[in-house]
Design an enzyme around this catalytic site. Structure first.
Site, short mmCIF file in Angstrom:
data_model
loop_
_atom_site.label_atom_id
_atom_site.label_comp_id
_atom_site.label_asym_id
_atom_site.label_seq_id
_atom_site.Cartn_x
_atom_site.Cartn_y
_atom_site.Cartn_z
N ARG A 154 24.15 36.18 42.49
CA ARG A 154 23.88 37.20 43.50
C ARG A 154 22.47 37.71 43.26
NH1 ARG A 154 24.50 42.54 41.49
NH2 ARG A 154 26.31 42.45 40.17
N HIS A 181 24.95 44.77 43.56
CA HIS A 181 26.39 44.58 43.79
C HIS A 181 26.76 45.09 45.18
CE1 HIS A 181 30.69 44.78 43.28
NE2 HIS A 181 30.66 46.07 43.54
N TYR A 199 20.74 47.17 34.76
CA TYR A 199 21.51 46.36 33.82
C TYR A 199 21.09 44.90 33.68
CZ TYR A 199 24.03 45.43 38.20
OH TYR A 199 24.34 45.11 39.49
C1 LIG Z 1 41.42 46.69 40.79
C2 LIG Z 1 39.99 47.04 40.97
N1 LIG Z 1 39.29 47.52 39.93
C3 LIG Z 1 38.00 47.88 40.06
C4 LIG Z 1 37.36 47.76 41.27
C5 LIG Z 1 35.91 48.20 41.42
N2 LIG Z 1 35.06 47.02 41.63
C6 LIG Z 1 34.69 46.63 42.86
S1 LIG Z 1 33.83 45.20 42.85
C7 LIG Z 1 33.92 45.09 41.17
C8 LIG Z 1 33.32 43.90 40.48
C9 LIG Z 1 33.88 42.60 40.99
O1 LIG Z 1 33.28 41.53 40.35
P1 LIG Z 1 33.57 40.03 40.78
O2 LIG Z 1 35.04 39.79 40.80
O3 LIG Z 1 32.75 39.14 39.91
O4 LIG Z 1 33.08 39.90 42.28
P2 LIG Z 1 31.62 40.13 42.86
O5 LIG Z 1 31.49 41.58 43.19
O6 LIG Z 1 30.65 39.67 41.83
O7 LIG Z 1 31.57 39.31 44.10
C10 LIG Z 1 34.60 46.18 40.65
C11 LIG Z 1 34.82 46.42 39.22
C12 LIG Z 1 38.12 47.26 42.34
N3 LIG Z 1 37.59 47.10 43.56
N4 LIG Z 1 39.40 46.91 42.17
#
Ligand SMILES: Cc1ncc(C[n+]2csc(CCOP(=O)(O)OP(=O)(O)O)c2C)c(N)n1
Ligand SMILES: Cc1ncc(C[n+]2csc(CCOP(=O)(O)OP(=O)(O)O)c2C)c(N)n1
Ligand SMILES: [Mg+2]
Ligand SMILES: [Mg+2]
Lengths: 355, 338, 338, 355
Positions: free
Chosen positions: A252, A256, A265
């Site tokens: 990415r 985020h 970070y």
């Molecule tokens: C159960 C849950 N815990 C925490 C979050 C907060 N949160 C939203 S996106 C994210 C990171 C997700 O990372 P990844 O699975 O690698 O997907 P990316 O955002 O990189 O596409 C977090 C911790 C959430 N949406 N759902």
């Protein structure tokens, strides 16, 4: 059973085809469709980020850098397949056929943005991480029970693999040999947490071994690899071969979400390096040039078309009727319970509206 | 042609069944009538369920429709969601309500929200069955009674029968309901009594309580295993000349506020009995309903006789945890003598 | 030697902080004072938390004590349990309360039960921090306000400050508490105002509400983000000559029943304001407390102004979901004019 | 990385040592201790089943057939290690040092049965499946932080591997390289569900690959294999080598619990076959006979000792003071909240007791 998962490519960074077996399948039409959709969703993505900056859109989750993963996999789907995206996979759903205006509505906090057109099997984006994975297993189990050849694909990130639902979903799909594809975009980060802190596992693909499920690790910036591997996985599923886990290794470029600051970070210069060397669009462009498919006029034409399409979607979104307070109450149950009916009535009366 | 609709012949024959047998009968009836109905869960197949609620169904309908799943509550509910939006009507068993927590996220963020999130385009017409409650000397956690965790979750209905007739009728209504229903089954009264139950299909309306006893002095409200406890207290009160109006709530969301209001407006007094913890328990919602509908009628503060604000204990102490006729009677006396 | 105990010098200096800064300050204070304290969660390290609640802590205390975890709420809480029974005091962040559901089983069956199950031999002195609530145009599920799912769970305390001073004092009290505490942080008021906060260590007692305004006509009870909404309504009521007694509950379990009883026995009227759904909401518990303590004092039915019985909507409609000063005022008028 | 996991044995069904490298480590004392503990817990187990039948104990979860797994692993632990058992692992906790009378109390619904002696690191049995797995990860992380050489072991069944907590716990332990051993007893069934329906995976050991964690598959009826492999895993953890997943392949002869009827769902003759060929005790007996360790007198002596110990524990349990209603209220918080204090007071008053 081998547990090593090298990153598979079909077309390398220089746009060179690595495996002759794909030669015939890579028609000009297919390549142009890859190019078109990547430009299209990238244009959309940039527009959305800029709208957010202007206060015309809510918090937005950009996917720039991951387009090959989303386009390649979505183009591999059949119209009657199911798609279970996250909040970052509207590149995939747009490619699959979701409305652009609706997608913008979603990011403006409009529930209308979750609603697929009739006949479209597009689940609303999963916000709680990994929760969509068992849904895809279930939808695929249902297709199998119905005796169709349809499959289901679930999108999810590297962070999602740490959740219990990832594990339970994959286990279900493998036990019931459901025609599901679990499409992981390993973009290196879950917000600020790098994949090395997310897991001790060297790859995500190897997690498939826990379920005796085929696992594939591919270059997620190589739309060719994504497309052909997803197609293969889907076909295996359709033909009774059960589910597949695909790890598409990508990156990415940006934050985020628009509420996040990646400079806190990580070293953002890495995004620039990748953009200049491994960008999904660059690679197709090189491939097209190498193969005589490159046509400035066509590129110019689609770029303009897409730009118009996006502008029109923004206009339509902004002209869309205002959110209707009835929708707060009317869709919780098929028929509202008395609590909801009463609350609605009182609220509308108080705010001088009619029910 | 369309004019000459076949008249569905409904059997008027009845049969003596325990509550759990009536539940099985309700499942069987719907499995026969609607091929979209599936039963899934841990040990529901060959084993017929750890309480035998699905006894015989595997043999009758086969493993394609009576599905033993992995030990995975989030998987069971998550996969059921996928099947429900894709044309099926899953009846998912959670082996004990105390083991529903791993599926809480799926229920809270998806089962209950999909209709609203898609403005009705998708829905999840599924039933979640869960045996609940203390009093059978089960091991820890098996005895939780946490209906309130689901009534505070818009988008799902919650029912809890206390008799065989209601159990079958509510089961059929739940399966036919276009929205998700949590179907709570009190283990303690699974086999406590038998009752005449009609063969074939009938429904008990979701959202309606039932008057079990007519009386003018005090309203008693209970559900599930607390119904017989409350009835016993009402009998004892009767010997003291106190006449109780007893309501079996049957549906916990949405609560039948009219039956409550009508009763307390007559009696002016109320005792609510439930086995869940007092703080956060459904009893509070009923107090609010009475506050909202019947403030001026009330002659004394409402009493709640409930499980205590402590985890349901290991079984050596569970009889102390559970409301007893004695405790209910004491509360009746209190509101009457206020 | 033991006789000459060092007098702990407590700073009397104060500093202007927002509520979120006060939370960080509370964490820092305890990290400095007690090396058993650990902070863990998703993005709490280098990133300083998605809201910056742990900003600077990683730099100050290192990755051994400020621990970025995998994206795994059950893992975070489960591992914290293991650490807590083994000598540490984990402060676990759940990124949003709406994402606590995957950890619900760990909290329900272990965090809240270990002390009771071991008759006090083991305990889990941990804090679970969770930003909650609507009003900041966050995406779906991020805005849930589900305190009632935890107040109906014996064995855990629940606090919810609405000011910087209380936030720091309650944070320190929560970390020092020998039992688990769920610490709810209203995102909407994280930075809504600043307040003088003492430097160094002080505590706000868990279990005590706070009187924000004295008045004799009606009691208003709120917490978290609903406190400013309620205060605004109280101001507007004042212009109509209605004097409100306003209580910030601060602790949601155990509720300060005395401050409520004392107030309603004076005013005879009550309006409860919360953003959670009405059915099953904490408002009902408060209605019951009033029923139990102050029945004869009440001049009118209690009003509850709450979030509706619908999932918290996507943000285009969230302003309609949330209680407003206007809705609170209407309720005030209703109880006064009954 | 290889993903095949043959079942490791140290001593085969005929009591023959398969790997000379263990020769010296297998002292007479060690073998006798295996034998002693297996007899001890088996005697306990059978007594408990019979007490339940007589109505002198609540529902009970027997482990007969799995004794080698429980004894071998528990004997590998150090006194200062942590143990996180399930409801079926009191064979392990008894071997580790839990009180026999307390264990009986537990099965009589007495909370006193959950309380370890001072200094004992025995977590109360996990009833919700797999929930103890992250606890073990956390306790091990804590030991690592404290700089000790202590480890933590979590016991769980084949069914438990389907739960999200299994996955999240193993991921945590591997990310933080915690000194934890995840000890799986694959007894072929989760109540009525055979392991083939529980997972598509051919082994449980291979699930370790998802976490880049060592995985070992051993004959769970071979106490020697269990002991040495657990010891190795524990030592690796103590020395900074992180967690290990062990799959001990075994069989439950009897019912899931005394409330269960295995004849409903499986062929119980298989239990008899295994008992006659692969029983844990039989194997040690053969080994002892093969190696001249067999001593009828000693066997007779310990059998009697154990029988007395069990009888004494039953007596003590039955003479134990009755459950105290105060314990219902007094341990929820360090100091009761007013709700609890008030409820207690009212209840005691009503039931004519003093607080
Ligand atoms: C159960 C849950 N815990 C925490 C979050 C907060 N949160 C939203 S996106 C994210 C990171 C997700 O990372 P990844 O699975 O690698 O997907 P990316 O955002 O990189 O596409 C977090 C911790 C959430 N949406 N759902
Ligand atoms: C979360 C949860 N779901 C369901 C149950 C009910 N249950 C108790 S034991 C069991 C089977 C466990 O099988 P396995 O993990 O193989 O262990 P075993 O009993 O064979 O030792 C089930 C389903 C439970 N205790 N916890
Ligand atoms: Mg990611
Ligand atoms: Mg098993």
């Amino acid at each position: 059973m081998l547990a090593d998962f090298p990153i598979l490519q079909v077309v390398d960074e220089n746009g060179l085809l690595l495996h002759e077996q794909y030669k015939e399948k890579i028609t000009e039409e297919l390549v142009k469709s890859f190019y078109y959709h990547i430009v299209r969703i990238r244009t959309f993505d940039r527009k959305a980020v800029s709208l957010q900056r202007q206060g015309r859109l809510g918090t937005y989750a950009p996917f720039e850098g991951q387009e090959a993963s989303q386009v390649g996999s979505a183009l591999a789907l059949d119209k009657d397949d199911w798609i279970f995206p996250t909040y970052r996979d509207h590149g995939a759903t747009l490619t699959f056929g979701a409305g652009m205006m609706r997608t913008l509505l979603y990011w403006n906090g409009r529930v209308e943005g979750c609603v697929p057109d009739d006949g479209q099997k597009i689940f609303p984006p999963a916000v709680p991480i990994a929760t969509q994975i068992p849904h895809a297993a279930g939808a695929a189990m249902a297709e199998k029970r119905k005796g169709t050849k349809n499959a289901a694909i679930a999108y999810f990130g590297d962070g999602a693999t740490s959740e219990g639902d990832f594990h339970e979903g994959l286990n279900f799909a493998s036990v019931f040999q459901a025609p599901a594809v679990f499409f992981n975009q390993n973009n290196g980060f879950a917000i600020s947490v790098p994949v090395e802190k997310q897991m001790n596992s060297r790859t995500i693909a190897q997690k498939a071994l826990a379920y005796n499920m085929p696992g594939v690790r591919i270059d997620g910036n190589d739309v060719f690899a994504v497309y052909f591997n997803t197609l293969e996985a889907l076909n295996r599923g359709r033909n009774g071969g059960g589910p597949t886990l695909i790890e598409a290794v990508t990156y990415r470029y940006g934050a985020h979400t628009t509420a996040d600051d990646p400079f806190k970070y990580r070293d953002q210069s890495k995004s620039e390096t990748i953009r200049n060397t491994r960008d999904p669009l660059l690679r197709i462009e090189r491939y097209m040039k190498n193969n005589g498919f490159w046509d400035e006029n066509w590129v110019h034409k689609i770029t303009e078309e897409i730009s118009n399409e996006v502008d029109q979607a923004v206009k339509d979104m902004e002209n869309y009727p205002k959110a209707n307070v009835n929708d707060l109450f009317d869709h919780v149950f098929e028929r509202p319970t008395w609590t909801i009916a009463k609350q609605k009535e009182e609220y509308l009366r108080l705010s001088g509206r009619e029910a | 042609m369309v004019m000459e609709r076949a008249v569905v012949k409904r059997s008027t024959k009845t049969i003596q069944l325990t509550m759990i047998q009536a539940i099985t009968d309700g499942l069987r009836t719907m499995l026969q009538e609607d091929e979209r109905v599936l039963v899934l869960g841990e040990d529901v197949g060959k084993n017929g369920g750890v309480f035998r609620a699905t006894e015989g169904l595997y043999e009758q309908f086969g493993e394609d429709r009576i599905i033993d799943t992995p030990l995975s509550e989030a998987g069971i509910i998550g996969a059921s969601i996928g099947m429900a939006v894709n044309g099926f009507k899953p009846v998912a068993e959670i082996q004990f309500l105390g083991f529903i927590y791993p599926a809480y996220e799926q229920i809270m963020t998806h089962v209950s929200r999909i209709r609203m999130r898609t403005m009705g385009k998708y829905s999840v017409p599924m039933v979640i069955r869960a045996p609940y409650g203390a009093g059978i000397r089960a091991p820890e956690v098996h005895s939780d009674s946490v209906e309130a965790l689901f009534t505070h979750m818009p988008g799902i209905k919650v029912v809890c029968p206390s008799s065989a007739y209601d159990a079958k009728g509510l089961m059929i209504a739940a399966i036919e309901d276009p929205d998700p229903v949590l179907f709570l089954e009190s283990m303690r009264i699974y086999r406590a009594s038998r009752e005449e139950v009609p063969e074939g299909k009938y429904t008990v309306e979701i959202g309606k309580g039932k008057k079990l006893l007519d009386g003018s002095d005090v309203t008693l409200i209970a559900w599930g295993a607390m119904v017989p406890v409350t009835m016993k207290a009402a009998e004892q009160a009767k010997t003291q000349g106190i006449n109780c109006d007893v309501i079996d709530l049957r549906t916990l969301y949405p609560i039948d506020k009219d039956i409550i209001a009508e009763s307390v407006q007559k009696t002016g007094r109320a005792v609510i009995v439930h086995e869940a913890h007092q703080t956060g328990g459904l009893g509070n919602d009923i107090v609010s309903i009475i506050n909202d509908t019947s403030f001026l009628y009330m002659k004394s503060p409402i009493e709640r006789v409930t499980g205590f604000d402590v985890p349901v204990p290991l079984f050596a102490l569970e009889d102390h945890y559970l409301p007893t006729p004695q405790r209910v009677l004491k509360a009746i006396e209190k509101v009457v003598n206020f």
